[in-house]
Design an enzyme around this catalytic site. Structure first.
Site, short mmCIF file in Angstrom:
data_model
loop_
_atom_site.label_atom_id
_atom_site.label_comp_id
_atom_site.label_asym_id
_atom_site.label_seq_id
_atom_site.Cartn_x
_atom_site.Cartn_y
_atom_site.Cartn_z
N ASP A 1 3.12 26.64 -8.80
CA ASP A 1 1.87 26.04 -9.26
C ASP A 1 0.68 26.80 -8.68
O ASP A 1 -0.37 26.91 -9.31
CB ASP A 1 1.80 24.57 -8.86
CG ASP A 1 2.67 23.70 -9.77
OD1 ASP A 1 2.85 24.08 -10.94
OD2 ASP A 1 3.15 22.66 -9.30
N GLY A 2 0.86 27.33 -7.46
CA GLY A 2 -0.19 28.13 -6.82
C GLY A 2 -0.52 29.37 -7.65
O GLY A 2 -1.68 29.72 -7.82
N ASN B 1 -7.03 21.41 -10.21
CA ASN B 1 -6.45 20.36 -9.37
C ASN B 1 -7.52 19.45 -8.77
O ASN B 1 -7.54 18.27 -9.04
CB ASN B 1 -5.66 20.96 -8.20
CG ASN B 1 -4.20 21.19 -8.53
OD1 ASN B 1 -3.70 20.75 -9.57
ND2 ASN B 1 -3.51 21.88 -7.64
N GLU B 2 -8.34 20.03 -7.90
CA GLU B 2 -9.30 19.19 -7.18
C GLU B 2 -10.36 19.99 -6.44
O GLU B 2 -10.25 21.21 -6.31
CB GLU B 2 -8.59 18.30 -6.14
CG GLU B 2 -8.14 18.98 -4.86
CD GLU B 2 -6.87 19.78 -5.00
OE1 GLU B 2 -6.98 21.03 -5.01
OE2 GLU B 2 -5.78 19.20 -5.12
N ARG C 1 -18.35 8.00 5.79
CA ARG C 1 -18.14 8.76 7.03
C ARG C 1 -16.66 8.94 7.21
O ARG C 1 -15.90 7.97 7.09
CB ARG C 1 -18.64 7.98 8.25
CG ARG C 1 -20.10 8.07 8.48
CD ARG C 1 -20.56 6.95 9.39
NE ARG C 1 -21.90 6.55 8.98
CZ ARG C 1 -23.00 6.99 9.56
NH1 ARG C 1 -22.92 7.81 10.57
NH2 ARG C 1 -24.18 6.60 9.12
N ASP D 1 -13.23 12.19 7.47
CA ASP D 1 -12.82 13.61 7.47
C ASP D 1 -13.27 14.34 6.21
O ASP D 1 -13.50 15.53 6.24
CB ASP D 1 -11.29 13.71 7.58
CG ASP D 1 -10.81 13.48 9.00
OD1 ASP D 1 -11.66 13.18 9.87
OD2 ASP D 1 -9.59 13.61 9.24
N ALA E 1 -9.39 9.84 5.63
CA ALA E 1 -9.65 9.16 6.91
C ALA E 1 -11.09 8.68 7.06
O ALA E 1 -11.85 9.19 7.89
CB ALA E 1 -9.27 10.09 8.07
P1 NAP Z 1 0.42 25.41 -1.34
O1 NAP Z 1 0.18 25.12 0.10
O2 NAP Z 1 1.56 26.27 -1.75
O3 NAP Z 1 0.47 24.04 -2.16
C1 NAP Z 1 1.03 22.89 -1.67
C2 NAP Z 1 2.03 22.33 -2.65
O4 NAP Z 1 1.34 21.71 -3.76
C3 NAP Z 1 2.96 23.36 -3.25
O5 NAP Z 1 4.26 22.82 -3.24
C4 NAP Z 1 2.42 23.52 -4.65
O6 NAP Z 1 3.41 23.98 -5.56
C5 NAP Z 1 2.02 22.10 -4.96
N1 NAP Z 1 1.11 21.86 -6.08
C6 NAP Z 1 0.04 22.59 -6.50
N2 NAP Z 1 -0.54 21.99 -7.56
C7 NAP Z 1 0.19 20.87 -7.82
C8 NAP Z 1 0.08 19.84 -8.80
N3 NAP Z 1 -0.89 19.82 -9.71
N4 NAP Z 1 1.00 18.83 -8.76
C9 NAP Z 1 1.96 18.80 -7.84
N5 NAP Z 1 2.12 19.74 -6.90
C10 NAP Z 1 1.22 20.76 -6.89
O7 NAP Z 1 -0.96 26.00 -1.94
P2 NAP Z 1 -1.19 26.54 -3.41
O8 NAP Z 1 0.10 26.89 -4.05
O9 NAP Z 1 -2.27 27.57 -3.31
O10 NAP Z 1 -1.77 25.29 -4.17
C11 NAP Z 1 -3.01 24.75 -3.86
C12 NAP Z 1 -2.92 23.27 -4.09
O11 NAP Z 1 -2.02 22.73 -3.15
C13 NAP Z 1 -4.22 22.55 -3.85
O12 NAP Z 1 -4.97 22.49 -5.03
C14 NAP Z 1 -3.76 21.19 -3.34
O13 NAP Z 1 -3.75 20.23 -4.36
C15 NAP Z 1 -2.33 21.37 -2.93
N6 NAP Z 1 -2.13 21.03 -1.53
C16 NAP Z 1 -1.50 19.86 -1.26
C17 NAP Z 1 -1.32 19.45 0.06
C18 NAP Z 1 -0.64 18.15 0.32
O14 NAP Z 1 0.00 17.61 -0.58
N7 NAP Z 1 -0.77 17.63 1.52
C19 NAP Z 1 -1.79 20.25 1.10
C20 NAP Z 1 -2.42 21.44 0.79
C21 NAP Z 1 -2.59 21.81 -0.54
P3 NAP Z 1 3.97 25.49 -5.52
O15 NAP Z 1 4.86 25.59 -4.34
O16 NAP Z 1 4.72 25.58 -6.81
O17 NAP Z 1 2.80 26.44 -5.44
MN MN Z 2 2.01 27.50 -3.50
#
Ligand code: NAP
Ligand code: MN
Length: 269
Positions: A45-46, A122-123, A148, A150, A185
């Site tokens: 997805d990234g 995404n967001e 107020r 994070d 938070a």
């Molecule tokens: P990443 O650290 O690899 O992403 C975290 C996880 O989110 C990965 O498993 C990614 O899938 C998955 N993901 C991304 N978009 C998604 C969606 N629409 N629905 C469900 N899962 C999704 O970072 P990245 O690949 O650059 O992706 C950035 C996105 O990661 C951000 O937009 C944010 O939404 C998300 N994220 C989530 C968390 C959390 O859940 N706590 C923390 C940090 C970031 P892949 O492994 O297939 O890339």
């Molecule tokens: Mn990823």
């Protein structure tokens, strides 16, 4: 038809990219990085987020499809085993297109009337490196609360399964043209009070965040974070633009949610 393939860059994804490129050109499709009609993302997805942002300036003319080389993705929903089928489907164009809503973020800075506008798939996440963020939150032009904590996350329906889910937000079907505001938070006591629940805003209900104390923020649009200083306001709303997915097989959203978060087996007895 013109196509472009964006690979995650690992060996497996690069190999799939090379195979697809070869077969699709044999089917007389044209590889074109500048003005592709179809962008194929190979990775996770990234990788899909990266492909989206690379072609965000021409969303009207671009459709996206994702092949996953890791676990099942929300955007990357074709497996490498289905490659042959996908190649044939693409070669048989025209294809069906499904559109999902996007988030529009406008960041206004105090000095020089600078304004940056982004689209998120995404967001948007707004945090700070020093202490808590303090915002006056206006909804549709009216003061709603002073936040107020994070930070705040504003997500699209297709992004509701990403960071938003980890913050306790609801999963929203992408046929709904809304954005969701979730708290990170929040401080809640006798002095400070926020709603505490995720808010789901329809189209035209703009959310405006106005900094009260600190003016420096880390603002993440999908996978990309920028440090902003002297921020005057951050405006979020459902974008006029939409993302277009090329659909070659039915894979309903709720099946994707189930297969990713509940179970991949058919667990009916
Ligand atoms: P990443 O650290 O690899 O992403 C975290 C996880 O989110 C990965 O498993 C990614 O899938 C998955 N993901 C991304 N978009 C998604 C969606 N629409 N629905 C469900 N899962 C999704 O970072 P990245 O690949 O650059 O992706 C950035 C996105 O990661 C951000 O937009 C944010 O939404 C998300 N994220 C989530 C968390 C959390 O859940 N706590 C923390 C940090 C970031 P892949 O492994 O297939 O890339
Ligand atoms: Mn990823």
């Amino acid at each position: 038809m013109k196509f472009k393939i964006v690979s995650k860059g690992d060996e497996r994804s690069n190999k799939i990219k090379a195979t697809m490129k070869q077969y699709l050109t044999e089917f007389d499709l044209v590889y074109d990085k500048e003005t592709p009609d179809l962008v194929i993302s190979v990775g996770g997805d990234g990788t899909f987020l990266e492909a989206f942002h690379r072609y965000v300036h021409r969303l009207e003319h671009t459709a996206f499809v994702g092949v996953h080389t890791g676990h099942l993705g929300f955007y990357a929903d074709w497996t490498p085993d289905e490659l042959e089928k996908l190649i044939i489907e693409i070669a048989k164009t025209p294809f069906q297109v499904v559109e999902y809503p996007l988030l529009e973020v406008t960041i206004r800075a105090e000095s020089g009337g600078k304004e940056d506008r982004f689209l998120a798939l995404n967001e948007a996440m707004i945090k700070t490196a020093d202490g808590s963020v303090v915002f006056d939150v206006d909804i549709k032009g009216e003061h709603f609360e002073t936040f107020r904590g994070d930070g705040l996350c504003v997500s699209t329906p297709s992004g509701s399964t990403a960071y938003n889910k980890a913050l306790g937000g609801g999963i929203i079907h992408p046929s709904l043209e809304v954005i969701q505001l979730t708290e990170m938070a929040s401080i809640n006591n006798r002095v400070f009070r926020t709603i505490g629940s995720p808010l789901i805003l329809p189209k035209h209900h703009t959310c405006l965040l106005k900094p009260v104390v600190n003016r420096s923020f880390l603002i993440a649009i999908d996978h990309f974070t920028t440090n902003y200083t002297n921020v005057k306001s951050i405006q979020c709303r459902v974008a006029e633009e939409r993302v277009r997915f090329a659909r070659f097989k039915p894979f309903p959203f709720w099946n994707r949610v189930r297969d990713s978060f509940v179970s991949e087996d058919d667990n009916r007895v």
